[in-house]
Write an enzyme that holds these catalytic residues in place. Structure first.
Site, PDB file in Angstrom:
ATOM      1  N   SER A 169     -11.764  -5.188 -14.981  1.00  0.00           N
ATOM      2  CA  SER A 169     -11.025  -5.926 -13.786  1.00  0.00           C
ATOM      3  C   SER A 169     -11.244  -7.241 -13.891  1.00  0.00           C
ATOM      4  O   SER A 169     -10.729  -8.139 -13.385  1.00  0.00           O
ATOM      5  CB  SER A 169     -11.509  -5.305 -12.466  1.00  0.00           C
ATOM      6  OG  SER A 169     -12.859  -5.068 -12.606  1.00  0.00           O
ATOM      7  N   LYS A 199      -7.244 -10.308  -9.408  1.00  0.00           N
ATOM      8  CA  LYS A 199      -6.761 -10.784  -8.174  1.00  0.00           C
ATOM      9  C   LYS A 199      -5.774 -11.646  -8.004  1.00  0.00           C
ATOM     10  O   LYS A 199      -4.817 -11.830  -7.030  1.00  0.00           O
ATOM     11  CB  LYS A 199      -8.189 -11.577  -7.373  1.00  0.00           C
ATOM     12  CG  LYS A 199      -9.208 -10.296  -7.039  1.00  0.00           C
ATOM     13  CD  LYS A 199     -10.331 -10.758  -6.005  1.00  0.00           C
ATOM     14  CE  LYS A 199     -10.972  -9.791  -5.427  1.00  0.00           C
ATOM     15  NZ  LYS A 199     -12.207  -9.323  -6.394  1.00  0.00           N
ATOM     16  N   GLU A 252      -9.683 -14.249   3.477  1.00  0.00           N
ATOM     17  CA  GLU A 252     -11.283 -14.378   3.851  1.00  0.00           C
ATOM     18  C   GLU A 252     -11.644 -13.890   2.411  1.00  0.00           C
ATOM     19  O   GLU A 252     -10.953 -13.659   1.392  1.00  0.00           O
ATOM     20  CB  GLU A 252     -11.319 -13.020   4.574  1.00  0.00           C
ATOM     21  CG  GLU A 252     -11.281 -11.437   3.642  1.00  0.00           C
ATOM     22  CD  GLU A 252      -9.920 -11.218   3.123  1.00  0.00           C
ATOM     23  OE1 GLU A 252      -8.824 -11.854   3.611  1.00  0.00           O
ATOM     24  OE2 GLU A 252      -9.881 -10.559   2.256  1.00  0.00           O
TER      25      GLU A 252
HETATM   26  C1  LIG Z   1     -12.985  -8.394  -6.373  1.00  0.00           C
HETATM   27  C2  LIG Z   1     -12.945  -7.704  -7.525  1.00  0.00           C
HETATM   28  C3  LIG Z   1     -13.238  -6.300  -7.555  1.00  0.00           C
HETATM   29  C4  LIG Z   1     -13.122  -5.322  -6.519  1.00  0.00           C
HETATM   30  O1  LIG Z   1     -11.913  -5.354  -5.838  1.00  0.00           O
HETATM   31  P1  LIG Z   1     -10.919  -4.173  -5.907  1.00  0.00           P
HETATM   32  O2  LIG Z   1      -9.836  -4.603  -4.740  1.00  0.00           O
HETATM   33  O3  LIG Z   1     -11.575  -3.027  -5.413  1.00  0.00           O
HETATM   34  O4  LIG Z   1     -10.240  -4.090  -7.243  1.00  0.00           O
HETATM   35  C5  LIG Z   1     -13.400  -5.601  -8.921  1.00  0.00           C
HETATM   36  N1  LIG Z   1     -13.475  -6.376 -10.206  1.00  0.00           N
HETATM   37  C6  LIG Z   1     -13.549  -7.863 -10.220  1.00  0.00           C
HETATM   38  C7  LIG Z   1     -13.709  -8.446 -11.285  1.00  0.00           C
HETATM   39  C8  LIG Z   1     -13.357  -8.408  -8.671  1.00  0.00           C
HETATM   40  O5  LIG Z   1     -13.449  -9.859  -8.841  1.00  0.00           O
END
Ligand SMILES: *Cc1c(COP(=O)(O)O)cnc(C)c1O
Length: 399
Positions: free
Chosen positions: A381, A93, A115
């Site tokens: 992610s 993010k 948000e």
């Molecule tokens: C917020 C988040 C997501 C989901 O958000 P996307 O916009 O779909 O990428 C996925 N993995 C993690 C670790 C997150 O913090």
């Protein structure tokens, strides 16, 4: 099928029939200001220098591409992990919030709103506001504030004001409505940092561009490690879809690369407690764009459910709606329990504790058929520190 058609956004902000900017008149000025300048600004060398330098020295990029040997053995194929979990603040993010805070500064804005659901995007926003010395207000559902105390504490320590959304179900959708209301009331000094590839044009495209550094790095990392700059599969979890958009971006128009989107099935797609938008969603408008969303016949948004807060969203970004409907991307849905088991498996095989969101991507490995020689990239992610309570409960039940 649009196999041979180029996938990119058109000048009105549509991917196929999805996207656009369905916004109240009162927001037009703000969104238009951004739309008119975002591409030009992003492509100036001044912007790129600042963005790249922060990604390198502040976020810690490039994030490694790691060959997961024991996981590969288990699934009899070649699995590489793109380590977004190693970024500052623990997930992908921050790539987007760095880009947007620089955009806000360029536009001369002094006040930032955002948000947040679980607080991950709120923390990433509060972080870059501290870094750049801008005022920060994060809207968060009253219920989420209670559920996500550690992230609320982080945001406050970083100097942000966390403003409770007390309407409706007091969760993410209500926080988003409050943020939009605030933006309408503060049109000149405020920039709204949206946390995924959702919202009115130009947000989905702008956020995808900021996250595209993920696949940009993948190209040269694969070239170095595998001898070709593309994989056979890219697998990513999808909430709104920003980490997936970044991981796919430079391969969107390379049909030999299979794009796999993994959604949260919650308790199961048919249980009524799910967030599998591509299966359960129908065309509609949410947060300013036309996309697939979970709604009743008369257009009321259905509350999604997933144990993982980051995937608990009733829509998906318009790019993903298009990729899925056109057949360019395939989807899998993964339940809470499948994701928990996959998180434990990755931890025990590789010594990496993933975020529960990312664990959904790993759980899909079992559902697919790979060849020995296939090169798979799983976008990891985020890291699992925030999910330790959830993991501990799961462990206590199973060991
Ligand atoms: C917020 C988040 C997501 C989901 O958000 P996307 O916009 O779909 O990428 C996925 N993995 C993690 C670790 C997150 O913090």
């Amino acid at each position: 099928m649009v196999k041979n058609k180029t996938i990119r956004i058109d000048k009105h902000g549509f991917y196929g029939k999805f996207g656009g900017a369905y916004i109240p008149e009162m927001l037009f000025g703000n969104v238009e200001e951004l739309r008119l300048c975002y591409n030009e600004v992003i492509n100036t060398s001044e912007f790129q220098m600042k963005f790249r330098s922060l990604l390198k020295d502040y976020v810690g990029r490039p994030s490694p591409l790691y060959f997961a040997e024991r996981l590969s053995e288990k699934y009899k194929t070649q699995i590489y992990l793109k380590r977004e979990d190693l970024n500052h603040t623990g997930a992908h993010k921050i790539n987007n919030t760095i880009g947007q805070i620089l955009m806000a500064k360029h536009l001369g804005k002094t006040r930032i709103i955002a948000e947040t659901g679980a607080g991950q995007h709120g923390v990433a926003t509060a972080t870059v506001c501290a870094l750049q010395g801008l005022e920060c207000i994060v809207f968060m559902g009253e219920i989420d504030i209670k559920r996500q105390a550690p992230n609320v504490a982080r945001m406050k320590m970083l100097g942000a004001e966390v403003r409770p959304a007390t309407s409706g179900s007091k969760t993410l959708k209500d926080a988003t409505n409050e943020a939009i209301r605030d933006w309408i009331n503060n049109p000149s000094d405020t920039h709204y940092i949206i946390g995924s590839v959702v919202g009115p044009h130009p947000y989905p495209d702008m956020v995808a561009q900021f996250q595209s550094v993920i696949s940009e790095e993948m190209k040269w990392q694969l070239q170095e490690q595998v001898g070709r700059d593309y994989p056979d599969y890219i697998i990513a979890c999808v909430g709104g879809g920003s980490n997936a958009a970044g991981a796919y971006y430079h391969y969107l128009n390379e049909p030999t690369v299979k794009l796999v989107a993994v959604e949260a099935a919650g308790l199961g797609v048919e249980t009524g407690e799910s967030a599998a938008t591509s299966v359960l969603g129908t065309e509609g408008i949410i947060h300013g764009s036309k996309t697939l969303l979970m709604q009743t016949k008369d257009g009321q948004i259905i509350e999604p459910y997933s144990l993982s807060a980051g995937l608990d969203y009733p829509g998906i970004g318009p790019m993903h709606a298009h990729l899925i409907q056109s057949g360019r991307a395939s989807t899998y849905s993964v339940t809470d329990n499948e994701a928990l088991a996959a998180a434990l498996e990755l931890t025990r095989l590789e010594g990496i504790i993933p975020a529960l969101e990312s664990a959904h991507a790993f759980a899909s490995l079992k559902k697919q058929n790979f060849r020995d020689s296939d090169v798979i990239v799983v976008n990891l992610s985020g890291r699992g520190d925030k999910d330790l309570d959830t993991y501990t409960k799961f462990l206590n039940k199973h060991e």
